[in-house]
Motif scaffolding. Structure first.
Motif, PDB file in Angstrom:
ATOM      1  N   ILE A   1      40.629  33.318  59.079  1.00  0.00           N
ATOM      2  CA  ILE A   1      40.527  32.189  58.227  1.00  0.00           C
ATOM      3  C   ILE A   1      40.737  32.591  57.106  1.00  0.00           C
ATOM      4  CG2 ILE A   1      38.835  30.427  57.612  1.00  0.00           C
ATOM      5  CD1 ILE A   1      37.974  30.307  60.518  1.00  0.00           C
ATOM      6  N   SER A   2      39.941  33.905  56.397  1.00  0.00           N
ATOM      7  CA  SER A   2      39.720  34.143  55.136  1.00  0.00           C
ATOM      8  C   SER A   2      41.381  34.663  54.644  1.00  0.00           C
ATOM      9  CB  SER A   2      38.974  35.291  55.004  1.00  0.00           C
ATOM     10  OG  SER A   2      37.653  35.001  54.974  1.00  0.00           O
ATOM     11  N   ALA A   3      42.042  35.318  55.379  1.00  0.00           N
ATOM     12  CA  ALA A   3      43.621  35.717  55.311  1.00  0.00           C
ATOM     13  C   ALA A   3      44.456  34.532  55.006  1.00  0.00           C
ATOM     14  CB  ALA A   3      44.013  36.509  56.315  1.00  0.00           C
TER      15      ALA A   3
ATOM     16  N   ILE B   1      35.309  40.058  53.008  1.00  0.00           N
ATOM     17  CA  ILE B   1      35.178  39.929  51.337  1.00  0.00           C
ATOM     18  C   ILE B   1      36.168  40.538  50.577  1.00  0.00           C
ATOM     19  CG2 ILE B   1      33.615  40.565  49.365  1.00  0.00           C
ATOM     20  CD1 ILE B   1      32.330  38.862  51.837  1.00  0.00           C
ATOM     21  N   VAL B   2      36.840  41.656  50.900  1.00  0.00           N
ATOM     22  CA  VAL B   2      38.054  42.209  49.913  1.00  0.00           C
ATOM     23  C   VAL B   2      39.368  41.131  50.038  1.00  0.00           C
ATOM     24  CG1 VAL B   2      39.795  43.993  49.990  1.00  0.00           C
ATOM     25  CG2 VAL B   2      37.174  44.348  50.356  1.00  0.00           C
ATOM     26  N   ILE B   3      39.488  40.574  51.110  1.00  0.00           N
ATOM     27  CA  ILE B   3      40.650  39.625  51.430  1.00  0.00           C
ATOM     28  C   ILE B   3      40.146  38.467  50.232  1.00  0.00           C
ATOM     29  CG2 ILE B   3      41.719  37.680  52.764  1.00  0.00           C
ATOM     30  CD1 ILE B   3      41.060  39.839  55.140  1.00  0.00           C
ATOM     31  N   LEU B   4      38.987  37.984  50.261  1.00  0.00           N
ATOM     32  CA  LEU B   4      38.756  36.740  49.377  1.00  0.00           C
ATOM     33  C   LEU B   4      38.957  37.459  47.936  1.00  0.00           C
ATOM     34  CD1 LEU B   4      35.752  35.380  51.571  1.00  0.00           C
ATOM     35  CD2 LEU B   4      38.088  34.478  51.000  1.00  0.00           C
TER      36      LEU B   4
ATOM     37  N   GLN C   1      30.745  40.450  46.567  1.00  0.00           N
ATOM     38  CA  GLN C   1      31.624  39.978  45.715  1.00  0.00           C
ATOM     39  C   GLN C   1      31.240  40.477  44.216  1.00  0.00           C
ATOM     40  OE1 GLN C   1      31.903  35.600  46.725  1.00  0.00           O
ATOM     41  NE2 GLN C   1      33.892  36.107  47.838  1.00  0.00           N
ATOM     42  N   GLU C   2      29.919  40.277  43.968  1.00  0.00           N
ATOM     43  CA  GLU C   2      29.405  40.703  42.574  1.00  0.00           C
ATOM     44  C   GLU C   2      29.778  42.152  42.389  1.00  0.00           C
ATOM     45  OE1 GLU C   2      25.682  39.544  42.003  1.00  0.00           O
ATOM     46  OE2 GLU C   2      26.046  37.229  42.084  1.00  0.00           O
ATOM     47  N   ILE C   3      29.349  42.924  43.399  1.00  0.00           N
ATOM     48  CA  ILE C   3      29.509  44.355  43.192  1.00  0.00           C
ATOM     49  C   ILE C   3      31.040  44.695  42.932  1.00  0.00           C
ATOM     50  CG2 ILE C   3      29.343  46.495  44.674  1.00  0.00           C
ATOM     51  CD1 ILE C   3      26.682  45.184  45.779  1.00  0.00           C
ATOM     52  N   PHE C   4      31.862  44.156  44.067  1.00  0.00           N
ATOM     53  CA  PHE C   4      33.278  44.485  43.891  1.00  0.00           C
ATOM     54  C   PHE C   4      33.954  44.064  42.458  1.00  0.00           C
ATOM     55  CE2 PHE C   4      33.723  44.148  48.621  1.00  0.00           C
ATOM     56  CZ  PHE C   4      33.131  45.595  48.677  1.00  0.00           C
ATOM     57  N   SER C   5      33.221  42.777  41.921  1.00  0.00           N
ATOM     58  CA  SER C   5      33.775  42.426  40.709  1.00  0.00           C
ATOM     59  C   SER C   5      33.400  43.220  39.603  1.00  0.00           C
ATOM     60  CB  SER C   5      33.109  41.144  40.371  1.00  0.00           C
ATOM     61  OG  SER C   5      33.589  40.044  41.023  1.00  0.00           O
ATOM     62  N   ASP C   6      32.202  43.821  39.596  1.00  0.00           N
ATOM     63  CA  ASP C   6      31.696  45.010  38.756  1.00  0.00           C
ATOM     64  C   ASP C   6      32.452  46.347  38.552  1.00  0.00           C
ATOM     65  OD1 ASP C   6      30.089  43.183  37.560  1.00  0.00           O
ATOM     66  OD2 ASP C   6      28.296  43.927  38.798  1.00  0.00           O
TER      67      ASP C   6
ATOM     68  N   LEU D   1      23.748  43.361  52.635  1.00  0.00           N
ATOM     69  CA  LEU D   1      23.799  42.034  51.444  1.00  0.00           C
ATOM     70  C   LEU D   1      24.614  41.031  51.814  1.00  0.00           C
ATOM     71  CD1 LEU D   1      25.060  45.034  48.861  1.00  0.00           C
ATOM     72  CD2 LEU D   1      22.514  44.016  49.418  1.00  0.00           C
ATOM     73  N   THR D   2      24.368  39.978  50.877  1.00  0.00           N
ATOM     74  CA  THR D   2      25.129  38.635  51.273  1.00  0.00           C
ATOM     75  C   THR D   2      26.900  38.942  50.934  1.00  0.00           C
ATOM     76  OG1 THR D   2      24.637  37.732  48.940  1.00  0.00           O
ATOM     77  CG2 THR D   2      23.127  37.393  50.714  1.00  0.00           C
ATOM     78  N   SER D   3      27.410  37.913  51.137  1.00  0.00           N
ATOM     79  CA  SER D   3      28.858  37.930  50.828  1.00  0.00           C
ATOM     80  C   SER D   3      28.915  37.742  49.123  1.00  0.00           C
ATOM     81  CB  SER D   3      29.700  37.049  51.537  1.00  0.00           C
ATOM     82  OG  SER D   3      29.225  35.727  51.258  1.00  0.00           O
TER      83      SER D   3
END
Length: 133
Positions: free
Chosen positions: A104-106, A74-77, A46-51, A40-42
């Motif tokens: 970089i995300s961190a 993705i979780v860090i973001l 993100q949508e899945i985690f947001s839901d 899946l795309t990032s």
């Protein structure tokens, strides 16, 4: 019967999204860790985690230990997007990740959250061969 590859990606997305809406961390984590590669795309993740309707702190604490750097990134973001301050100190170690995108995300999230205790680590990484290569 031949099904297009996109069908399986769509199915993966909708199944994971449905499980996230149940909010059951145990079942959701099992679904994420079935040994297949998440394709899946990032943005989709993100949508899945947001839901997710359960406790974000608990879920993200477990997912930060994932062996998949893509999921960790993705979780860090998401921690930064949702401003989950309690988990911000846990992000410092990811500055030193073997995966440059995770580092970089961190760094981005720690800066956005103004976590001053990470200052020395960020300065140290700035001159690291990891970023100079």
């Amino acid at each position: 019967m031949f099904l297009p590859f996109d069908f399986f990606i769509d199915l993966q997305y909708y199944c994971l999204d449905a499980l996230s809406k149940f909010g059951d961390k145990t079942f959701f984590l099992k679904a994420l860790n079935l040994g297949y590669t998440i394709k899946l795309t990032s943005r989709a993740l993100q949508e899945i985690f947001s839901d997710y309707t359960g406790d974000y702190e608990e879920l993200f604490t477990d997912l930060l230990d994932s062996t998949d750097p893509y999921v960790v990134r993705i979780v860090i973001l998401m921690i930064g997007d949702l401003k989950i301050e309690k988990l911000v100190p846990d992000l410092v170690k990811y500055i030193y990740s073997d995966d440059m995108n995770t580092s970089i995300s961190a760094i981005k999230v720690l800066a956005r959250m103004k976590y001053k205790k990470a200052y020395k680590d960020i300065v140290k990484m700035k001159d690291s061969s990891s970023f100079l290569a």
